[in-house]
Design a protein around this motif. Structure first.
Motif, PDB file in Angstrom:
ATOM      1  N   LEU A  77       0.738  -7.059   2.593  1.00 14.78           N
ATOM      2  CA  LEU A  77       0.313  -5.679   2.377  1.00 14.78           C
ATOM      3  C   LEU A  77       1.514  -4.815   2.754  1.00 14.78           C
ATOM      4  CD1 LEU A  77      -1.683  -3.323   1.959  1.00 14.78           C
ATOM      5  CD2 LEU A  77      -2.353  -3.595   4.362  1.00 14.78           C
ATOM      6  N   ILE A  78       2.004  -4.043   1.787  1.00 14.68           N
ATOM      7  CA  ILE A  78       3.174  -3.188   2.062  1.00 14.68           C
ATOM      8  C   ILE A  78       2.718  -1.735   2.077  1.00 14.68           C
ATOM      9  CG2 ILE A  78       5.440  -2.446   1.256  1.00 14.68           C
ATOM     10  CD1 ILE A  78       5.956  -5.187   0.181  1.00 14.68           C
ATOM     11  N   VAL A  79       2.952  -1.077   3.193  1.00 12.19           N
ATOM     12  CA  VAL A  79       2.549   0.327   3.326  1.00 12.19           C
ATOM     13  C   VAL A  79       3.749   1.209   3.019  1.00 12.19           C
ATOM     14  CG1 VAL A  79       1.610   2.078   4.876  1.00 12.19           C
ATOM     15  CG2 VAL A  79       0.858  -0.306   5.080  1.00 12.19           C
ATOM     16  N   ASN A  82       7.747 -15.612  -4.988  1.00  9.36           N
ATOM     17  CA  ASN A  82       6.458 -15.776  -5.655  1.00  9.36           C
ATOM     18  C   ASN A  82       5.275 -15.377  -4.765  1.00  9.36           C
ATOM     19  OD1 ASN A  82       4.869 -16.344  -7.870  1.00  9.36           O
ATOM     20  ND2 ASN A  82       4.556 -18.491  -7.274  1.00  9.36           N
ATOM     21  N   LYS A  83       5.466 -14.338  -3.964  1.00  5.25           N
ATOM     22  CA  LYS A  83       4.390 -13.878  -3.082  1.00  5.25           C
ATOM     23  C   LYS A  83       3.542 -12.843  -3.813  1.00  5.25           C
ATOM     24  CE  LYS A  83       5.800 -16.104   0.627  1.00  5.25           C
ATOM     25  NZ  LYS A  83       5.097 -17.311   1.037  1.00  5.25           N
ATOM     26  N   LYS A  84       2.269 -12.809  -3.456  1.00  5.71           N
ATOM     27  CA  LYS A  84       1.367 -11.783  -4.004  1.00  5.71           C
ATOM     28  C   LYS A  84       1.407 -10.577  -3.061  1.00  5.71           C
ATOM     29  CE  LYS A  84      -0.862 -14.463  -7.166  1.00  5.71           C
ATOM     30  NZ  LYS A  84       0.411 -15.061  -7.615  1.00  5.71           N
ATOM     31  N   VAL A  85       1.702  -9.439  -3.657  1.00  3.68           N
ATOM     32  CA  VAL A  85       1.991  -8.266  -2.829  1.00  3.68           C
ATOM     33  C   VAL A  85       1.110  -7.088  -3.247  1.00  3.68           C
ATOM     34  CG1 VAL A  85       3.790  -6.637  -2.158  1.00  3.68           C
ATOM     35  CG2 VAL A  85       4.410  -9.004  -2.654  1.00  3.68           C
ATOM     36  N   LEU A  86       0.545  -6.423  -2.256  1.00  2.00           N
ATOM     37  CA  LEU A  86      -0.155  -5.157  -2.525  1.00  2.00           C
ATOM     38  C   LEU A  86       0.643  -4.032  -1.874  1.00  2.00           C
ATOM     39  CD1 LEU A  86      -2.563  -3.438  -3.469  1.00  2.00           C
ATOM     40  CD2 LEU A  86      -3.681  -3.971  -1.295  1.00  2.00           C
ATOM     41  N   VAL A  87       1.065  -3.061  -2.679  1.00  2.00           N
ATOM     42  CA  VAL A  87       1.793  -1.895  -2.153  1.00  2.00           C
ATOM     43  C   VAL A  87       0.839  -0.710  -2.162  1.00  2.00           C
ATOM     44  CG1 VAL A  87       3.785  -0.369  -2.445  1.00  2.00           C
ATOM     45  CG2 VAL A  87       3.946  -2.761  -3.166  1.00  2.00           C
ATOM     46  N   VAL A  88       0.647  -0.073  -1.009  1.00  2.00           N
ATOM     47  CA  VAL A  88      -0.189   1.136  -0.982  1.00  2.00           C
ATOM     48  C   VAL A  88       0.659   2.331  -0.566  1.00  2.00           C
ATOM     49  CG1 VAL A  88      -2.319  -0.106  -0.437  1.00  2.00           C
ATOM     50  CG2 VAL A  88      -0.965   0.859   1.418  1.00  2.00           C
ATOM     51  N   ASP A 101       7.599  -3.529 -11.287  1.00  5.87           N
ATOM     52  CA  ASP A 101       6.979  -4.075 -12.488  1.00  5.87           C
ATOM     53  C   ASP A 101       7.001  -5.603 -12.462  1.00  5.87           C
ATOM     54  OD1 ASP A 101       5.977  -4.525 -14.980  1.00  5.87           O
ATOM     55  OD2 ASP A 101       7.840  -4.037 -16.038  1.00  5.87           O
ATOM     56  N   HIS A 102       5.990  -6.185 -11.846  1.00  4.01           N
ATOM     57  CA  HIS A 102       5.909  -7.640 -11.771  1.00  4.01           C
ATOM     58  C   HIS A 102       4.441  -8.031 -11.598  1.00  4.01           C
ATOM     59  CE1 HIS A 102       6.404 -11.751 -10.286  1.00  4.01           C
ATOM     60  NE2 HIS A 102       7.577 -11.715 -10.872  1.00  4.01           N
ATOM     61  N   PRO A 103       4.021  -9.109 -12.261  1.00  6.10           N
ATOM     62  CA  PRO A 103       2.593  -9.483 -12.167  1.00  6.10           C
ATOM     63  C   PRO A 103       2.135  -9.776 -10.734  1.00  6.10           C
ATOM     64  CG  PRO A 103       3.802 -10.951 -13.686  1.00  6.10           C
ATOM     65  CD  PRO A 103       4.787  -9.938 -13.189  1.00  6.10           C
ATOM     66  N   ASN A 104       3.039 -10.133  -9.846  1.00 11.78           N
ATOM     67  CA  ASN A 104       2.633 -10.406  -8.455  1.00 11.78           C
ATOM     68  C   ASN A 104       2.478  -9.136  -7.629  1.00 11.78           C
ATOM     69  OD1 ASN A 104       2.665 -13.114  -8.864  1.00 11.78           O
ATOM     70  ND2 ASN A 104       4.629 -13.491  -7.833  1.00 11.78           N
ATOM     71  N   ILE A 105       2.846  -7.972  -8.202  1.00 11.41           N
ATOM     72  CA  ILE A 105       2.801  -6.723  -7.420  1.00 11.41           C
ATOM     73  C   ILE A 105       1.688  -5.820  -7.930  1.00 11.41           C
ATOM     74  CG2 ILE A 105       4.060  -4.655  -6.684  1.00 11.41           C
ATOM     75  CD1 ILE A 105       6.682  -6.145  -7.177  1.00 11.41           C
ATOM     76  N   LYS A 106       0.783  -5.449  -7.032  1.00 11.15           N
ATOM     77  CA  LYS A 106      -0.229  -4.432  -7.342  1.00 11.15           C
ATOM     78  C   LYS A 106       0.118  -3.181  -6.553  1.00 11.15           C
ATOM     79  CE  LYS A 106      -3.001  -7.350  -9.489  1.00 11.15           C
ATOM     80  NZ  LYS A 106      -2.846  -7.388 -10.941  1.00 11.15           N
ATOM     81  N   VAL A 107      -0.043  -2.040  -7.191  1.00  5.63           N
ATOM     82  CA  VAL A 107       0.261  -0.773  -6.516  1.00  5.63           C
ATOM     83  C   VAL A 107      -1.002   0.068  -6.452  1.00  5.63           C
ATOM     84  CG1 VAL A 107       1.648   1.335  -6.569  1.00  5.63           C
ATOM     85  CG2 VAL A 107       2.634  -0.815  -7.394  1.00  5.63           C
ATOM     86  N   MET A 108      -1.330   0.555  -5.271  1.00  3.13           N
ATOM     87  CA  MET A 108      -2.464   1.471  -5.113  1.00  3.13           C
ATOM     88  C   MET A 108      -1.940   2.792  -4.570  1.00  3.13           C
ATOM     89  SD  MET A 108      -5.357  -0.806  -3.266  1.00  3.13           S
ATOM     90  CE  MET A 108      -6.473   0.506  -2.896  1.00  3.13           C
TER      91      MET A 108
END
Ligand code: FAD
Ligand code: UDP
Length: 391
Positions: free
Chosen positions: A5-7, A25-31, A204-211
């Motif tokens: 989780l990246i703040v 290849n890590k799954k990352v959530l950026v908020v 822009d990468h499938p492993n990165i979600k941005v909220m």
């Protein structure tokens, strides 16, 4: 399930997201609690179609080949060397102070050797250079200090240069030649299509979600993740346990003018007049052609969004207490200008993030932090599938 989780979606958070996602290849959530990515480097086209920097002028410069090459994977560049004039005694003169500054200010015709002698004759003896006043008076004497530095600094920081660490005014050199560039770094350039475009490519990468529009406090109990990367203010993370760390804020007043060019230089500093410190004309930075022009005034203030850590001993001591806490907080990594309380430029933050990435890949801890609220996974799915481009 996220690995990280990246703040914060500024340089620190976005560089780490990119590295972790593409290299590990890590799954990352950026908020980010703001409605946009890119942190304080965010730029956008204003209503007249002029590219402006929402949080004040951002000029990229670095001596690090690694940092420049790294960012070059995400942007093309427009070569740009920054220049600043200071409005002093009714004249516009080059800043940093150089040979032309002195000649114009005093109506002289000194050469480089003579101006060196001039500086030596006015410089004050300072046994140990400690403060931002010491730095300047020991090089160019009290009169130039008063004209160029004292009042600007008081305005910008709300305190006298004698109360600030030497590192603050040391950012601005003194020259005996005619070089009027603000920076002398090896690499000086602006992202050709702007900072925000560069950040879009970083993220822009499938492993990165941005909220966006999301304070991490509001989701932390719903999101399963293994480790956190925190790039916000470190004192806030610890609920101000030891008290508030001082940050300096700014108010930006943006204007579009119905004229093609406005300033005599990309930035004009006003050390002694006005409540603002400087005016920037964005087209000079970006090279954009447009019949109108966009400018921004910077008004320093104490309260508001934290933009600058305030470099002075007592703040460093308070930060060190928070750093001890941070170092002892398992699975949370603090990086960036606010989280490490350092007056860092963009390239230094990129370098710091790349260094942290290296450290993270050397260590691997797969302990999963379970969501505090059962059955929350579906909610997370819903939240992260929102389109980040739509605030
Ligand atoms: P930030 O860009 O501040 O990103 C942190 C992000 O975390 C923010 O977007 C914030 O919204 C988010 N956040 C904080 N708390 C939370 C929370 N609770 N939940 C969710 N999100 C949160 N550098 C240069 O190299 N050249 C320049 O010319 C230059 N000019 C500058 C001019 C000004 C006026 C300012 C203020 C800075 C300038 N800088 C410049 C410095 C540059 O802005 C920083 O070095 C860089 O942006 C820092 O990146 P960061 O990721 O550490 O922090
Ligand atoms: N400074 C000054 N006069 C100037 C320019 C800078 O006194 O004309 C001092 C001031 O204290 C400022 C510091 O030098 O905060 C660093 O300047 P810089 O331009 O690097 O500030 P930034 O772009 O980070 O706001």
């Amino acid at each position: 399930m996220f690995d990280y989780l990246i703040v914060g979606a500024g340089f620190a958070g976005s560089v780490l997201a990119e590295r972790l996602a593409t290299r590990s290849n890590k799954k990352v959530l950026v908020v980010d609690k703001r409605n946009h990515i890119a942190g304080n480097a965010y730029d956008h086209y204003n209503e007249d179609g002029i590219l402006v920097h929402k949080y004040g002028p951002h000029i990229f410069h670095t001596n690090s080949k690694d940092v420049f090459e790294y960012l070059s994977d995400f942007t093309d560049w427009r070569p740009y060397e920054h220049r600043v004039l200071a409005s002093v005694d009714g004249q516009l003169v080059p800043m940093p102070i150089n040979l032309d500054t002195i000649n114009k200010l005093y109506g002289l015709k000194l050469n480089s050797f003579e101006v060196e002698e001039f500086f030596a004759s006015v410089a004050e003896q300072v046994p140990v250079v400690k403060t931002s006043e010491d730095v300047v008076v020991s090089k160019v004497g009290r009169e130039l200090y008063e004209k160029f530095f004292r009042n600007y600094t008081r305005k910008q920081w709300g305190m006298d240069p004698s109360e600030l660490d030497k590192s603050v005014t040391s950012r601005v050199p003194t020259r005996t030649n005619r070089d009027d560039r603000y920076f002398t770094d090896t690499y000086q350039a602006m992202p050709l299509h702007g900072y925000t475009r560069m950040f879009e490519r970083l993220l822009d990468h499938p492993n990165i979600k941005v909220m966006l529009n999301t304070d991490y406090h509001d989701i932390i109990d719903f999101i399963p993740f293994k480790e956190m990367i925190f790039t916000g203010p470190v004192d806030e993370f610890f609920d101000f346990k030891y008290g508030k760390l001082p940050y300096r804020s700014l108010e930006f007043k943006h204007e579009t003018l119905n004229t093609e060019n406005y300033l005599a230089a990309p930035v004009v500093n006003y050390p002694n007049d006005n409540l603002y410190t400087r005016i920037t004309e964005f087209k000079a930075l970006t090279g954009q052609q447009h019949p109108k022009t966009a400018i921004v005034y910077e008004y320093p203030k104490a309260e508001g969004d934290p933009y600058y850590p305030v470099p002075r001993l007592e703040n460093a001591e308070l930060y060190n207490k928070y750093k001890k806490l941070a170092d002892n907080t398992p699975n949370v990594h603090f990086v960036g200008r606010l989280a490490t309380y350092k007056y860092y430029n963009m390239d230094q933050v990129v370098a710091q993030a790349l260094t942290l990435y290296k450290k993270l890949t050397e260590k691997s801890d797969d302990t999963v932090r379970k969501p505090a609220i059962a059955g929350s996974t579906e909610l997370v799915e819903k939240l992260v599938s929102r389109d980040p481009a739509k605030p």
